[in-house]
Design a protein around this motif. Structure first.
Motif, PDB file in Angstrom:
ATOM      1  N   ASP A   1       5.814 -11.748 -41.814  1.00 37.81           N
ATOM      2  CA  ASP A   1       5.900 -12.694 -40.702  1.00 37.81           C
ATOM      3  C   ASP A   1       7.344 -12.928 -40.292  1.00 37.81           C
ATOM      4  O   ASP A   1       7.611 -13.488 -39.222  1.00 37.81           O
ATOM      5  CB  ASP A   1       5.261 -14.032 -41.088  1.00 37.81           C
ATOM      6  CG  ASP A   1       3.754 -13.922 -41.271  1.00 37.81           C
ATOM      7  OD1 ASP A   1       3.150 -13.021 -40.644  1.00 37.81           O
ATOM      8  OD2 ASP A   1       3.182 -14.710 -42.042  1.00 37.81           O
ATOM      9  N   ASP A   2       8.301 -12.514 -41.142  1.00 32.67           N
ATOM     10  CA  ASP A   2       9.713 -12.699 -40.837  1.00 32.67           C
ATOM     11  C   ASP A   2      10.177 -11.676 -39.803  1.00 32.67           C
ATOM     12  O   ASP A   2       9.657 -10.554 -39.748  1.00 32.67           O
ATOM     13  CB  ASP A   2      10.569 -12.547 -42.104  1.00 32.67           C
ATOM     14  CG  ASP A   2      10.282 -13.626 -43.131  1.00 32.67           C
ATOM     15  OD1 ASP A   2       9.842 -14.723 -42.728  1.00 32.67           O
ATOM     16  OD2 ASP A   2      10.473 -13.360 -44.333  1.00 32.67           O
ATOM     17  N   TYR A   3      11.154 -12.048 -39.003  1.00 39.61           N
ATOM     18  CA  TYR A   3      11.755 -11.123 -38.043  1.00 39.61           C
ATOM     19  C   TYR A   3      12.463 -10.008 -38.804  1.00 39.61           C
ATOM     20  O   TYR A   3      13.157 -10.255 -39.792  1.00 39.61           O
ATOM     21  CB  TYR A   3      12.732 -11.896 -37.158  1.00 39.61           C
ATOM     22  CG  TYR A   3      13.544 -11.030 -36.235  1.00 39.61           C
ATOM     23  CD1 TYR A   3      12.931 -10.264 -35.246  1.00 39.61           C
ATOM     24  CD2 TYR A   3      14.932 -10.972 -36.352  1.00 39.61           C
ATOM     25  CE1 TYR A   3      13.680  -9.459 -34.395  1.00 39.61           C
ATOM     26  CE2 TYR A   3      15.689 -10.177 -35.495  1.00 39.61           C
ATOM     27  CZ  TYR A   3      15.061  -9.420 -34.528  1.00 39.61           C
ATOM     28  OH  TYR A   3      15.809  -8.627 -33.698  1.00 39.61           O
ATOM     29  N   TYR A   4      12.344  -8.766 -38.325  1.00 39.45           N
ATOM     30  CA  TYR A   4      12.842  -7.612 -39.086  1.00 39.45           C
ATOM     31  C   TYR A   4      14.365  -7.582 -39.211  1.00 39.45           C
ATOM     32  O   TYR A   4      14.906  -6.848 -40.034  1.00 39.45           O
ATOM     33  CB  TYR A   4      12.330  -6.307 -38.486  1.00 39.45           C
ATOM     34  CG  TYR A   4      12.842  -5.977 -37.106  1.00 39.45           C
ATOM     35  CD1 TYR A   4      14.081  -5.345 -36.916  1.00 39.45           C
ATOM     36  CD2 TYR A   4      12.081  -6.263 -35.979  1.00 39.45           C
ATOM     37  CE1 TYR A   4      14.551  -5.028 -35.650  1.00 39.45           C
ATOM     38  CE2 TYR A   4      12.543  -5.949 -34.701  1.00 39.45           C
ATOM     39  CZ  TYR A   4      13.773  -5.337 -34.547  1.00 39.45           C
ATOM     40  OH  TYR A   4      14.234  -5.025 -33.285  1.00 39.45           O
ATOM     41  N   GLY A   5      15.060  -8.366 -38.392  1.00 38.11           N
ATOM     42  CA  GLY A   5      16.516  -8.392 -38.466  1.00 38.11           C
ATOM     43  C   GLY A   5      17.078  -9.444 -39.407  1.00 38.11           C
ATOM     44  O   GLY A   5      18.303  -9.616 -39.486  1.00 38.11           O
ATOM     45  N   GLU A   6      16.206 -10.117 -40.132  1.00 36.11           N
ATOM     46  CA  GLU A   6      16.648 -11.115 -41.117  1.00 36.11           C
ATOM     47  C   GLU A   6      16.779 -10.416 -42.473  1.00 36.11           C
ATOM     48  O   GLU A   6      15.808 -10.318 -43.225  1.00 36.11           O
ATOM     49  CB  GLU A   6      15.635 -12.262 -41.186  1.00 36.11           C
ATOM     50  CG  GLU A   6      15.496 -13.024 -39.883  1.00 36.11           C
ATOM     51  CD  GLU A   6      14.401 -14.087 -39.914  1.00 36.11           C
ATOM     52  OE1 GLU A   6      14.228 -14.783 -38.903  1.00 36.11           O
ATOM     53  OE2 GLU A   6      13.710 -14.223 -40.949  1.00 36.11           O
ATOM     54  N   LEU A   7      17.965  -9.937 -42.764  1.00 33.21           N
ATOM     55  CA  LEU A   7      18.186  -9.150 -43.978  1.00 33.21           C
ATOM     56  C   LEU A   7      18.743 -10.018 -45.108  1.00 33.21           C
ATOM     57  O   LEU A   7      19.292 -11.095 -44.871  1.00 33.21           O
ATOM     58  CB  LEU A   7      19.161  -8.001 -43.696  1.00 33.21           C
ATOM     59  CG  LEU A   7      18.726  -7.001 -42.629  1.00 33.21           C
ATOM     60  CD1 LEU A   7      19.738  -5.868 -42.530  1.00 33.21           C
ATOM     61  CD2 LEU A   7      17.340  -6.448 -42.927  1.00 33.21           C
ATOM     62  N   SER A   8      18.604  -9.518 -46.328  1.00 30.72           N
ATOM     63  CA  SER A   8      19.137 -10.207 -47.510  1.00 30.72           C
ATOM     64  C   SER A   8      20.236  -9.356 -48.130  1.00 30.72           C
ATOM     65  O   SER A   8      20.070  -8.143 -48.324  1.00 30.72           O
ATOM     66  CB  SER A   8      18.032 -10.444 -48.545  1.00 30.72           C
ATOM     67  OG  SER A   8      17.067 -11.346 -48.046  1.00 30.72           O
ATOM     68  N   TYR A   9      21.353 -10.015 -48.462  1.00 34.50           N
ATOM     69  CA  TYR A   9      22.511  -9.324 -49.032  1.00 34.50           C
ATOM     70  C   TYR A   9      23.057 -10.084 -50.235  1.00 34.50           C
ATOM     71  O   TYR A   9      22.773 -11.267 -50.426  1.00 34.50           O
ATOM     72  CB  TYR A   9      23.632  -9.191 -48.002  1.00 34.50           C
ATOM     73  CG  TYR A   9      23.356  -8.201 -46.897  1.00 34.50           C
ATOM     74  CD1 TYR A   9      23.317  -6.836 -47.152  1.00 34.50           C
ATOM     75  CD2 TYR A   9      23.152  -8.634 -45.592  1.00 34.50           C
ATOM     76  CE1 TYR A   9      23.080  -5.920 -46.129  1.00 34.50           C
ATOM     77  CE2 TYR A   9      22.911  -7.727 -44.565  1.00 34.50           C
ATOM     78  CZ  TYR A   9      22.875  -6.375 -44.836  1.00 34.50           C
ATOM     79  OH  TYR A   9      22.637  -5.479 -43.846  1.00 34.50           O
ATOM     80  N   GLN A  10      23.881  -9.367 -50.994  1.00 37.46           N
ATOM     81  CA  GLN A  10      24.574  -9.958 -52.144  1.00 37.46           C
ATOM     82  C   GLN A  10      25.909  -9.244 -52.315  1.00 37.46           C
ATOM     83  O   GLN A  10      25.953  -8.012 -52.398  1.00 37.46           O
ATOM     84  CB  GLN A  10      23.733  -9.801 -53.411  1.00 37.46           C
ATOM     85  CG  GLN A  10      24.370 -10.352 -54.677  1.00 37.46           C
ATOM     86  CD  GLN A  10      23.570  -9.992 -55.928  1.00 37.46           C
ATOM     87  OE1 GLN A  10      23.302  -8.819 -56.175  1.00 37.46           O
ATOM     88  NE2 GLN A  10      23.177 -10.997 -56.691  1.00 37.46           N
ATOM     89  N   TYR A  11      27.005 -10.009 -52.350  1.00 37.05           N
ATOM     90  CA  TYR A  11      28.323  -9.420 -52.604  1.00 37.05           C
ATOM     91  C   TYR A  11      28.522  -9.213 -54.105  1.00 37.05           C
ATOM     92  O   TYR A  11      28.114 -10.054 -54.920  1.00 37.05           O
ATOM     93  CB  TYR A  11      29.437 -10.347 -52.111  1.00 37.05           C
ATOM     94  CG  TYR A  11      29.646 -10.343 -50.610  1.00 37.05           C
ATOM     95  CD1 TYR A  11      29.842  -9.156 -49.918  1.00 37.05           C
ATOM     96  CD2 TYR A  11      29.685 -11.539 -49.896  1.00 37.05           C
ATOM     97  CE1 TYR A  11      30.051  -9.154 -48.549  1.00 37.05           C
ATOM     98  CE2 TYR A  11      29.898 -11.549 -48.526  1.00 37.05           C
ATOM     99  CZ  TYR A  11      30.080 -10.351 -47.859  1.00 37.05           C
ATOM    100  OH  TYR A  11      30.296 -10.354 -46.509  1.00 37.05           O
TER     101      TYR A  11
END
Length: 230
Positions: free
Chosen positions: A170-180
């Protein structure tokens, strides 16, 4: 190490070793985040960023200013620039590089002054994380603009990451998850937003903004100028 991104920038600026900043993601292998891009000169900037800087006027708030390269160029053009970044070490770098006004603050907690241009480059709008928080940002941005002011930023349509098969979510495909990851230290996972032109135009209109696309590279990246209508 609290401020991982700021530490990586600071080490690069001071030439403290040759450590790499990595980014973990949820769609593929980890990626190296090149630090030299935050220290580019005007001649090294792509056309999109130079066009964005040429569209700035009056009092400018450079949001997510990083090491201050864009702010320095705008200063040279004679504009009154305030550089804002959540990283205190980034602000230290900016001041040492010659940025006149640099503030360590989260944009969502910033309520000081009125500006003619709000600027976010290198997909700085990604700091919103989600469409829902983009709406909150657009509402907040209106409170920081003088009459006739504008919001300028770039973003990308990242549908290509999914090879024409969007995730079943259901989330928009451009909402990504990252980690430095830097020197063995990791940040918490965080959301970063990439938004396509059509979705941006719809969301912005619903929040009372008119969207103009100033530049399109013909692939996935574009530059937008948003003007409030109410």
């Amino acid at each position: 190490m609290k401020d991982i991104f700021g530490n990586a920038l600071f080490d690069y600026f001071k030439q403290n070793g040759n450590h790499k900043l990595w980014i973990n993601n949820t769609y593929g292998p980890k990626e190296e985040m090149p630090l030299d891009v935050y220290f580019r000169t005007e001649e090294e900037l792509p056309d999109l960023e130079n066009m964005a800087l040429s569209r700035c006027y009056g009092k400018v708030l450079d949001i997510g200013a990083g090491a201050g390269s864009h702010a320095l160029i705008l200063q040279e053009l004679g504009l009154d620039v305030t550089a804002l970044d959540v990283s205190e070490l980034a602000v230290t770098i900016m001041l040492q590089r010659g940025v006149k006004h640099a503030i360590a603050k989260d944009i969502f907690d910033y309520h000081t002054g009125k500006y003619d241009t709000l600027l976010l480059l290198m997909n700085g709008i990604g700091l919103c994380g989600t469409i829902a928080h983009l709406r909150i940002f657009l509402q907040h941005a209106k409170t920081l603009l003088n009459e006739g002011g504008r919001l300028i930023f770039d973003s990308s349509d990242i549908v290509y990451l999914y090879e024409d098969e969007l995730p079943d979510s259901d989330d928009y495909y451009g909402e990504l998850s990252y980690q430095y990851v830097y020197k063995g230290q990791k940040t918490d996972w965080f959301k970063w937003l990439y938004i396509d032109q059509e979705t941006l135009t719809i969301v912005a209109a619903e929040e009372g903004w008119v969207t103009e696309v100033l530049f399109d590279d013909g692939f996935d990246q574009y530059l937008a100028r948003l003007t409030p209508v109410n």
